[in-house]
Scaffold this motif. Sequence first.
Motif, mmCIF file in Angstrom:
data_model
loop_
_atom_site.group_PDB
_atom_site.id
_atom_site.type_symbol
_atom_site.label_atom_id
_atom_site.label_comp_id
_atom_site.label_asym_id
_atom_site.label_seq_id
_atom_site.Cartn_x
_atom_site.Cartn_y
_atom_site.Cartn_z
ATOM 1 N N GLY A 182 0.806 -1.206 0.000
ATOM 2 C CA GLY A 182 0.000 0.000 0.000
ATOM 3 C C GLY A 182 0.842 1.260 0.000
ATOM 4 N N VAL A 183 0.154 2.409 0.055
ATOM 5 C CA VAL A 183 0.850 3.688 -0.064
ATOM 6 C C VAL A 183 1.753 3.974 1.136
ATOM 7 N N ARG A 184 1.341 3.540 2.330
ATOM 8 C CA ARG A 184 2.198 3.771 3.493
ATOM 9 C C ARG A 184 3.496 2.975 3.385
ATOM 10 N N ASP A 185 3.378 1.710 2.975
ATOM 11 C CA ASP A 185 4.578 0.874 2.831
ATOM 12 C C ASP A 185 5.481 1.426 1.734
ATOM 13 N N GLU A 186 4.883 1.942 0.680
ATOM 14 C CA GLU A 186 5.687 2.518 -0.405
ATOM 15 C C GLU A 186 6.490 3.711 0.101
ATOM 16 N N SER A 187 5.855 4.566 0.894
ATOM 17 C CA SER A 187 6.556 5.727 1.446
ATOM 18 C C SER A 187 7.654 5.297 2.412
ATOM 19 N N ARG A 188 7.377 4.250 3.200
ATOM 20 C CA ARG A 188 8.378 3.769 4.148
ATOM 21 C C ARG A 188 9.623 3.265 3.423
ATOM 22 N N ILE A 189 9.425 2.606 2.292
ATOM 23 C CA ILE A 189 10.549 2.039 1.551
ATOM 24 C C ILE A 189 11.336 3.115 0.810
ATOM 25 N N THR A 190 10.627 3.993 0.097
ATOM 26 C CA THR A 190 11.306 4.977 -0.753
ATOM 27 C C THR A 190 11.856 6.151 0.042
ATOM 28 N N GLY A 191 11.162 6.522 1.136
ATOM 29 C CA GLY A 191 11.606 7.662 1.918
ATOM 30 C C GLY A 191 11.306 8.979 1.226
ATOM 31 N N GLY A 192 11.678 10.067 1.878
ATOM 32 C CA GLY A 192 11.420 11.403 1.343
ATOM 33 C C GLY A 192 11.280 12.392 2.489
ATOM 34 N N LEU A 193 10.927 13.630 2.153
ATOM 35 C CA LEU A 193 10.764 14.672 3.152
ATOM 36 C C LEU A 193 9.293 15.036 3.293
ATOM 37 N N GLY A 194 8.849 15.170 4.548
ATOM 38 C CA GLY A 194 7.471 15.544 4.813
ATOM 39 C C GLY A 194 7.292 17.046 4.771
ATOM 40 N N VAL A 195 6.059 17.518 5.032
ATOM 41 C CA VAL A 195 5.771 18.948 4.998
ATOM 42 C C VAL A 195 6.535 19.696 6.088
ATOM 43 N N CYS A 196 6.975 18.965 7.122
ATOM 44 C CA CYS A 196 7.750 19.587 8.204
ATOM 45 C C CYS A 196 9.207 19.788 7.815
ATOM 46 N N GLY A 197 9.612 19.222 6.682
ATOM 47 C CA GLY A 197 10.998 19.349 6.247
ATOM 48 C C GLY A 197 11.899 18.243 6.741
ATOM 49 N N ARG A 198 11.354 17.323 7.519
ATOM 50 C CA ARG A 198 12.138 16.209 8.042
ATOM 51 C C ARG A 198 11.785 14.936 7.284
ATOM 52 N N PRO A 199 12.634 13.891 7.365
ATOM 53 C CA PRO A 199 12.324 12.622 6.687
ATOM 54 C C PRO A 199 11.015 12.032 7.184
ATOM 55 N N TYR A 200 10.362 11.260 6.320
ATOM 56 C CA TYR A 200 9.099 10.622 6.693
ATOM 57 C C TYR A 200 9.253 9.873 8.006
ATOM 58 N N CYS A 201 8.250 9.983 8.884
ATOM 59 C CA CYS A 201 8.270 9.254 10.160
ATOM 60 C C CYS A 201 8.358 7.753 9.927
ATOM 61 N N CYS A 202 7.580 7.243 8.968
ATOM 62 C CA CYS A 202 7.540 5.800 8.727
ATOM 63 C C CYS A 202 8.878 5.277 8.237
ATOM 64 N N HIS A 203 9.687 6.149 7.615
ATOM 65 C CA HIS A 203 10.986 5.756 7.067
ATOM 66 C C HIS A 203 12.109 5.951 8.077
ATOM 67 N N GLN A 204 12.000 7.020 8.886
ATOM 68 C CA GLN A 204 13.110 7.400 9.756
ATOM 69 C C GLN A 204 12.854 7.100 11.231
ATOM 70 N N VAL A 205 11.606 7.230 11.687
ATOM 71 C CA VAL A 205 11.309 7.096 13.119
ATOM 72 C C VAL A 205 10.931 5.672 13.470
ATOM 73 N N SER A 206 9.794 5.206 12.977
ATOM 74 C CA SER A 206 9.330 3.864 13.309
ATOM 75 C C SER A 206 8.244 3.422 12.357
ATOM 76 N N ASP A 207 8.206 2.136 12.077
ATOM 77 C CA ASP A 207 7.137 1.567 11.259
ATOM 78 C C ASP A 207 6.129 0.839 12.141
ATOM 79 N N LYS A 208 6.264 0.965 13.460
ATOM 80 C CA LYS A 208 5.390 0.253 14.399
ATOM 81 C C LYS A 208 4.396 1.216 15.038
ATOM 82 N N LEU A 209 3.710 1.986 14.221
ATOM 83 C CA LEU A 209 2.760 2.952 14.733
ATOM 84 C C LEU A 209 1.340 2.403 14.676
ATOM 85 N N ARG A 210 0.505 2.857 15.611
ATOM 86 C CA ARG A 210 -0.890 2.430 15.610
ATOM 87 C C ARG A 210 -1.616 3.071 14.417
ATOM 88 N N PRO A 211 -2.774 2.532 14.010
ATOM 89 C CA PRO A 211 -3.540 3.161 12.926
ATOM 90 C C PRO A 211 -3.857 4.610 13.265
#
Length: 307
Positions: A182-211
């Motif tokens: 899905g789209v979340r997994d795709e973002s986690r794999i490819t990475g990128g910068l969010g609107v905050c200017g920091r790397p995606y949380c799912c890519h850089q912080v953790s992939d173990k987040l609640r819905p």
Amino acid sequence: MSDIFEQDIDFDQEDISALEDSESSDSSYSKNFVFPENLYKLKLEYSSEGVYAIGPDSGKLNPGQKVIVPTRYGDDLALVLGKAEHPVGIKPSDVVKVTRIADEKDEEKLRELVEKEKQAFTVFREKVAYHHLEMKLITVHFLVGEPKALFFFSSDSRVDFRELVKDLVSVFKMRIELRQIGVRDESRITGGLGVCGRPYCCHQVSDKLRPVSIRMAKEQNLSLNSMKISGQCGRLLCCLSYEYDWYAEARKKLPNEGIRLQYDGTNFRVTEVNPITSMVKISGEDGRLLEVNANRFFRKGSRWEIR
């Protein structure tokens, strides 16, 4: 949140429920389970997926080391991030045991497989075009611990890729596994910068987040504008999830917006509560607008008062 976006969109005029994640029905998470002391957080670098593993019987693991561990796809190489003092978002059944510490042969094999993955990317696209399939290849990965290739792809619909798998097996002479993500997994794999200017949380912080739910955005007083509360993946921002607990706890010590109270001989109504600054704005019947520190509010029975 940043105010660089256009004017807010009325929640009643925009259906943002599609941005929410499906609530997990898995009740096997155990808050009271005591995890072992030698528990480590690992990372599968090709997918940025987190893995929790028990260290080897002899010695401890150091951050930066690479180990071989069993994953959902088979034995593979993972990077040690460090010791897991407070595991978050995992079930006891998610914990695996480190098979062994990676050696020079594993490192050499990894380098060879990385080059092979680049070739596999081209081969996959050629085969997809040949079979006229609507598939977008996200990444290719060859397991280090066993002869197996993983192809992660996205598609707007279900895809019958049986003939494609046969072709890939004939080319690579190993087990082939195709995974539609899905789209979340795709973002986690490819990475990128969010609107905050920091790397995606799912890519850089953790992939173990609640819905992530709209309720979390409401609790944080965010504008229910899909442009402001969704990430590049088109789903609700991951940060809403891990910041939610702090907001929920902070609000327990603050009055709710809309309540009325007496202060300085006048009836006031709470118009705005800011948990971050711990300031509360109140509006009086006499026209006064005051900003009061949250420390001055206290409960007296079922009512709020100001010192």
